[in-house]
Write an enzyme that holds these catalytic residues in place. Structure first.
Site, PDB file in Angstrom:
ATOM      1  N   ASP A 253      -4.306  18.759 -18.271  1.00 28.29           N
ATOM      2  CA  ASP A 253      -4.734  18.732 -19.668  1.00 28.29           C
ATOM      3  C   ASP A 253      -6.141  19.358 -19.642  1.00 28.29           C
ATOM      4  O   ASP A 253      -6.453  20.119 -18.709  1.00 28.29           O
ATOM      5  CB  ASP A 253      -4.746  17.294 -20.222  1.00 28.29           C
ATOM      6  CG  ASP A 253      -4.885  17.241 -21.750  1.00 28.29           C
ATOM      7  OD1 ASP A 253      -3.892  17.470 -22.449  1.00 28.29           O
ATOM      8  OD2 ASP A 253      -6.001  16.993 -22.248  1.00 28.29           O
TER       9      ASP A 253
ATOM     10  N   LYS B 294      -0.542   9.046 -20.274  1.00 27.22           N
ATOM     11  CA  LYS B 294      -1.698   9.940 -20.207  1.00 27.22           C
ATOM     12  C   LYS B 294      -2.735   9.318 -19.287  1.00 27.22           C
ATOM     13  O   LYS B 294      -2.753   8.090 -19.118  1.00 27.22           O
ATOM     14  CB  LYS B 294      -2.317  10.114 -21.603  1.00 27.22           C
ATOM     15  CG  LYS B 294      -3.146  11.360 -21.748  1.00 27.22           C
ATOM     16  CD  LYS B 294      -2.277  12.577 -22.044  1.00 27.22           C
ATOM     17  CE  LYS B 294      -3.039  13.858 -22.051  1.00 27.22           C
ATOM     18  NZ  LYS B 294      -2.175  14.979 -22.502  1.00 27.22           N
TER      19      LYS B 294
HETATM   20  P1  NDP Z   1      -8.718  23.604 -21.111  1.00 22.37           P
HETATM   21  O1  NDP Z   1      -9.637  22.723 -20.380  1.00 22.37           O
HETATM   22  O2  NDP Z   1      -8.067  24.719 -20.371  1.00 22.37           O
HETATM   23  O3  NDP Z   1      -9.465  24.217 -22.402  1.00 22.37           O
HETATM   24  C1  NDP Z   1      -9.964  23.398 -23.412  1.00 22.37           C
HETATM   25  C2  NDP Z   1     -10.842  24.189 -24.373  1.00 22.37           C
HETATM   26  O4  NDP Z   1     -11.277  23.330 -25.435  1.00 22.37           O
HETATM   27  C3  NDP Z   1     -12.097  24.712 -23.727  1.00 22.37           C
HETATM   28  O5  NDP Z   1     -12.494  25.885 -24.384  1.00 22.37           O
HETATM   29  C4  NDP Z   1     -13.077  23.538 -23.999  1.00 22.37           C
HETATM   30  O6  NDP Z   1     -14.420  23.912 -23.985  1.00 22.37           O
HETATM   31  C5  NDP Z   1     -12.687  23.120 -25.374  1.00 22.37           C
HETATM   32  N1  NDP Z   1     -13.024  21.696 -25.536  1.00 22.37           N
HETATM   33  C6  NDP Z   1     -12.606  20.646 -24.792  1.00 22.37           C
HETATM   34  N2  NDP Z   1     -13.115  19.488 -25.239  1.00 22.37           N
HETATM   35  C7  NDP Z   1     -13.876  19.808 -26.260  1.00 22.37           C
HETATM   36  C8  NDP Z   1     -14.683  19.047 -27.131  1.00 22.37           C
HETATM   37  N3  NDP Z   1     -14.785  17.707 -27.036  1.00 22.37           N
HETATM   38  N4  NDP Z   1     -15.337  19.722 -28.120  1.00 22.37           N
HETATM   39  C9  NDP Z   1     -15.228  21.075 -28.246  1.00 22.37           C
HETATM   40  N5  NDP Z   1     -14.473  21.841 -27.438  1.00 22.37           N
HETATM   41  C10 NDP Z   1     -13.823  21.233 -26.471  1.00 22.37           C
HETATM   42  O7  NDP Z   1      -7.615  22.660 -21.774  1.00 22.37           O
HETATM   43  P2  NDP Z   1      -6.167  23.010 -22.311  1.00 22.37           P
HETATM   44  O8  NDP Z   1      -6.109  24.398 -22.830  1.00 22.37           O
HETATM   45  O9  NDP Z   1      -5.194  22.577 -21.300  1.00 22.37           O
HETATM   46  O10 NDP Z   1      -6.054  21.977 -23.525  1.00 22.37           O
HETATM   47  C11 NDP Z   1      -6.456  22.308 -24.852  1.00 22.37           C
HETATM   48  C12 NDP Z   1      -5.785  21.359 -25.823  1.00 22.37           C
HETATM   49  O11 NDP Z   1      -4.357  21.501 -25.723  1.00 22.37           O
HETATM   50  C13 NDP Z   1      -6.061  19.869 -25.615  1.00 22.37           C
HETATM   51  O12 NDP Z   1      -6.037  19.213 -26.859  1.00 22.37           O
HETATM   52  C14 NDP Z   1      -4.852  19.413 -24.798  1.00 22.37           C
HETATM   53  O13 NDP Z   1      -4.622  18.032 -24.951  1.00 22.37           O
HETATM   54  C15 NDP Z   1      -3.754  20.234 -25.460  1.00 22.37           C
HETATM   55  N6  NDP Z   1      -2.549  20.435 -24.686  1.00 22.37           N
HETATM   56  C16 NDP Z   1      -2.591  20.904 -23.407  1.00 22.37           C
HETATM   57  C17 NDP Z   1      -1.415  21.123 -22.723  1.00 22.37           C
HETATM   58  C18 NDP Z   1      -1.388  21.697 -21.353  1.00 22.37           C
HETATM   59  O14 NDP Z   1      -0.302  21.852 -20.822  1.00 22.37           O
HETATM   60  N7  NDP Z   1      -2.507  22.039 -20.757  1.00 22.37           N
HETATM   61  C19 NDP Z   1      -0.118  20.797 -23.314  1.00 22.37           C
HETATM   62  C20 NDP Z   1      -0.189  20.371 -24.682  1.00 22.37           C
HETATM   63  C21 NDP Z   1      -1.371  20.190 -25.315  1.00 22.37           C
HETATM   64  P3  NDP Z   1     -15.381  23.126 -22.955  1.00 22.37           P
HETATM   65  O15 NDP Z   1     -14.867  23.513 -21.604  1.00 22.37           O
HETATM   66  O16 NDP Z   1     -16.738  23.632 -23.253  1.00 22.37           O
HETATM   67  O17 NDP Z   1     -15.257  21.648 -23.213  1.00 22.37           O
HETATM   68  O1  2IT Z   2      -0.544  17.114 -23.922  1.00 19.31           O
HETATM   69  C1  2IT Z   2       0.365  17.513 -23.179  1.00 19.31           C
HETATM   70  O2  2IT Z   2       1.544  17.567 -23.537  1.00 19.31           O
HETATM   71  C2  2IT Z   2      -0.003  17.944 -21.819  1.00 19.31           C
HETATM   72  N1  2IT Z   2      -1.166  17.932 -21.468  1.00 19.31           N
HETATM   73  C3  2IT Z   2       1.076  18.336 -20.839  1.00 19.31           C
HETATM   74  C4  2IT Z   2       1.680  17.121 -20.203  1.00 19.31           C
HETATM   75  C5  2IT Z   2       2.652  17.406 -19.096  1.00 19.31           C
HETATM   76  O3  2IT Z   2       3.096  16.408 -18.513  1.00 19.31           O
HETATM   77  O4  2IT Z   2       2.986  18.554 -18.817  1.00 19.31           O
END
Ligand code: NDP
Ligand code: 2IT
Length: 444
Positions: free
Chosen positions: A164, A124
Site C-alpha cells: 500500500d 489491513k
Molecule cells: P505510493 O506510496 O506508491 O504513493 C502514494 C502517493 O500519495 C505519493 O505521491 C504520496 O506522497 C502521496 N501521499 C501519501 N500519503 C499522503 C498524505 N497523507 N498526504 C498527501 N499525499 C500523500 O502508494 P500507492 O500508489 O500504492 O497508494 C496510493 C493510494 O491507492 C492509497 O490510498 C492506497 O491505499 C490506494 N491503493 C493502493 C493499492 C496498491 O495496490 N498499491 C491498491 C488499491 C488502493 P508522499 O510520498 O509525499 O507521502
Molecule cells: O487497498 C488495497 O486494495 C491494497 N492496498 C492492495 C491490497 C492487496 O492485498 O493487494
C-alpha cells in the site's frame, strides 16, 4: 437497523477514530434498506459483528539506523473479517498511520475483496515508519523487525498482506525474506512478490489499470470513451503511474499529475518517456514533480492540488480525504464528467455528495481500485497451482473482473431514472455476499 444508534454507540467505543467512523457510516447508510428487507441479518447481529474487526495485533518495531541510533515504531495488523476467505489487504508505511486509518482501510477492504468475486476476507496493517529519506539497509532492517512480530499471525491460508502507501516490491522482498526464514516455508504468504519468486505479472500496475478499466465502463454507459479525453491524476505512486499508462493507451491525455511538492500541468500530455522520467524521480526520494517542469517545459504549481485544472476525467490516486467539497465544485464547474477513485476514500463525503447531485459518473474506491487486490488474488491462485500466467492472461482476467464489478454496481445502484449510484451499488453488492456467508457460518 438504526443507523444513528449504531454510529453513536460506535463513536462512544472508539472516540476520535474519524476515518474509521466515516467509512462505517458511508456503508451502513447505503445498505440500510437491503438490511431491513432481510430479517436474517438482524437476527444474526450481522452489522454489529461486521463493524468490529475480528482482532487487532499491535506491536513495537525497534530498528537501528545507519549511525547506530535505535528507533521504535508501532506496527499493526487488523484482521477485519474472514467470512469469505483468508484475511487479505495491504500494509501501509507512512508517518500518518494510526489505528483509525488502518481500521477504515480494513473495513473497506472487506467489501472491495468481496466485489472482486475472489475468495478473500478483509484486513489491513502497517506502521508509522516513514520510508522517505531512509537508506536501503535501514528499510531492510525495519522490514525484518516488522516481520519478526507479524509472521506469527499470517500465512498463505490465514492472512496474506501486500503493499500500500510506502510499501512496494522492495519492502515486500525484505519482509518475505524474513518470513521465509522464520516460518521455514516458501509460500504465497505475501502478494506483490518479485517475478522470479512467485510474483504475478501486471501486479505493480494492476490498481491503476483496473481503475481506468472501471472508468471506461462508467463512460460507456454514456456512450463515451477515453479517446480525446483530458485527464487529471493526483499522487505519483504505484497507483497513479499505472493509471497514467492505461489512460494514454486508451487515447486519453493526462495533463496534470501531482506529487508531494505540488502538481505539474503539461498541455502536451504526460506519457511514454515522461512517465519513465517521473518514475526515476520517484526512486530518488526527492521532490517528485518539480524537476519534471524543468525537463519538459511544463508548468509547476507549488503546494497545490491538481483539481483546479480543467478536465473530463479526474483520478484521485494519492490518499484519503484529499479531494474536498470545494475541489468537487471546481471539477463540476469545469465540466468534469467522471471521477474514479484510485486511492481509498480520497473524496470526502461532502465531495461525493456534490458529484452525485450533479450526476457525475463517480466510482468509489472499493469498486474502482479493486484491480490491485484482484490481481493479488490472481497471484495467490498462481502460487497455489505453482504456475504462472502470461501478461496477457493476467490482464484479460483483471479486465473481466473490473467489468463484472461494474455490472454488480449497476445491478444494485441503478435508480428508476436510470442514474447509477455506484457508491450504493458497490456497498450493497459487496455486503450481501459477506453477510450471507456470515449467516451460513453461524455466530462466531
Ligand atoms: P505510493 O506510496 O506508491 O504513493 C502514494 C502517493 O500519495 C505519493 O505521491 C504520496 O506522497 C502521496 N501521499 C501519501 N500519503 C499522503 C498524505 N497523507 N498526504 C498527501 N499525499 C500523500 O502508494 P500507492 O500508489 O500504492 O497508494 C496510493 C493510494 O491507492 C492509497 O490510498 C492506497 O491505499 C490506494 N491503493 C493502493 C493499492 C496498491 O495496490 N498499491 C491498491 C488499491 C488502493 P508522499 O510520498 O509525499 O507521502
Ligand atoms: O487497498 C488495497 O486494495 C491494497 N492496498 C492492495 C491490497 C492487496 O492485498 O493487494
Amino acid at each position: 437497523m438504526n443507523v444513528e444508534k449504531i454510529m453513536s454507540d460506535l463513536e462512544k467505543k472508539h472516540p476520535g477514530e474519524v476515518e474509521y467512523l466515516q467509512a462505517v457510516r458511508e456503508v451502513i447508510e447505503t445498505i440500510e434498506d437491503v438490511y431491513n428487507e432481510n430479517p436474517q441479518f438482524e437476527a444474526n447481529g450481522i452489522i454489529e459483528r461486521l463493524i468490529e474487526p475480528d482482532r487487532i495485533l499491535t506491536f513495537k518495531v525497534p530498528w537501528t539506523d545507519d549511525e547506530g541510533k535505535v528507533h521504535v515504531n508501532l506496527g499493526y495488523r487488523v484482521q477485519f473479517n474472514g467470512a469469505i476467505g483468508p484475511y487479505k489487504g495491504g500494509l501501509r508505511f507512512h508517518p500518518s498511520v494510526n489505528l483509525s486509518i488502518l481500521k477504515f482501510l480494513g473495513f473497506e477492504q472487506i467489501f472491495k475483496n468481496s466485489l472482486t468475486t475472489l475468495p478473500m476476507g478483509g484486513g489491513k496493517g502497517g506502521s508509522d515508519f516513514n520510508p522517505k529519506g531512509k537508506s536501503d539497509r535501514e528499510i531492510m532492517r525495519f522490514c525484518q523487525s516488522f516481520m519478526m512480530e507479524l509472521w506469527k499471525l499470517i500465512g498463505p491460508e490465514t492472512d496474506v498482506p501486500a503493499g500500500d502507501i510506502g510499501v512496494g516490491g522492495k519492502e515486500i522482498g525484505y519482509m518475505f525474506g524474513m518470513y521465509k526464514k522464520l516460518a521455514r516455508e516458501h509460500s504465497g504468504v505475501l502478494t506483490g512478490k518479485g517475478r522470479n519468486w512467485g510474483g504475478s505479472l501486471i501486479r505493480p500496475e494492476a490498481t491503476g489499470f483496473g481503475n481506468v478499466y472501471f472508468a471506461k465502463e462508467m463512460l460507456a454507459t454514456k456512450g463515451e470513451t477515453f479517446e480525446g479525453k483530458t485527464v487529471v491524476i493526483s499522487g505519483f505512486g504505484n497507483v497513479a503511474w499505472g493509471a497514467a499508462l492505461k489512460v494514454t493507451e486508451l487515447g486519453g491525455k493526462v495533463v496534470a499529475i501531482s506529487g508531494p511538492d505540488g502538481y505539474v500541468y503539461d498541455k502536451d500530455g504526460i506519457s511514454g518517456k515522461k512517465i519513465d522520467y517521473m518514475l526515476q524521480l520517484r526512486a530518488t526520494n526527492e521532490d517528485i514533480v518539480k524537476p519534471y517542469s524543468y525537463e519538459f517545459g511544463a508548468e509547476f504549481h507549488q503546494g497545490k492540488r491538481p483539481w483546479e485544472v480543467k478536465c473530463d476525467v479526474a483520478l484521485p490516486c494519492a490518499t484519503q480525504n484529499e479531494l474536498g467539497k470545494e475541489d468537487a465544485l471546481t471539477l463540476v464547474k469545469n465540466g468534469c464528467i467522471c471521477v474514479s477513485e484510485g486511492a481509498n476514500m480520497p473524496c470526502t463525503p461532502e465531495a461525493v455528495e456534490v458529484f452525485l447531485e450533479n450526476k457525475v459518473l463517480f466510482g468509489p474506491g472499493k469498486a474502482a481500485n479493486a484491480g490491485g487486490v484482484a490481481t493479488s488474488g490472481l497471484e495467490m491462485s498462481q502460487n497455489s497451482m505453482k504456475l504462472s500466467w502470461t501478461r496477457d492472461e493476467v490482464d484479460e482476467k483483471l479486465h473481466r473482473i473490473m467489468c463484472d464489478i461494474h455490472e454488480a454496481c449497476v445491478k444494485y445502484g441503478k435508480d428508476d431514472t436510470g442514474f447509477v449510484n455506484y457508491v450504493k451499488g458497490a456497498n450493497i453488492a459487496g455486503f450481501l455476499k459477506v453477510a450471507d456467508a456470515m449467516v451460513e457460518q453461524g455466530v462466531i
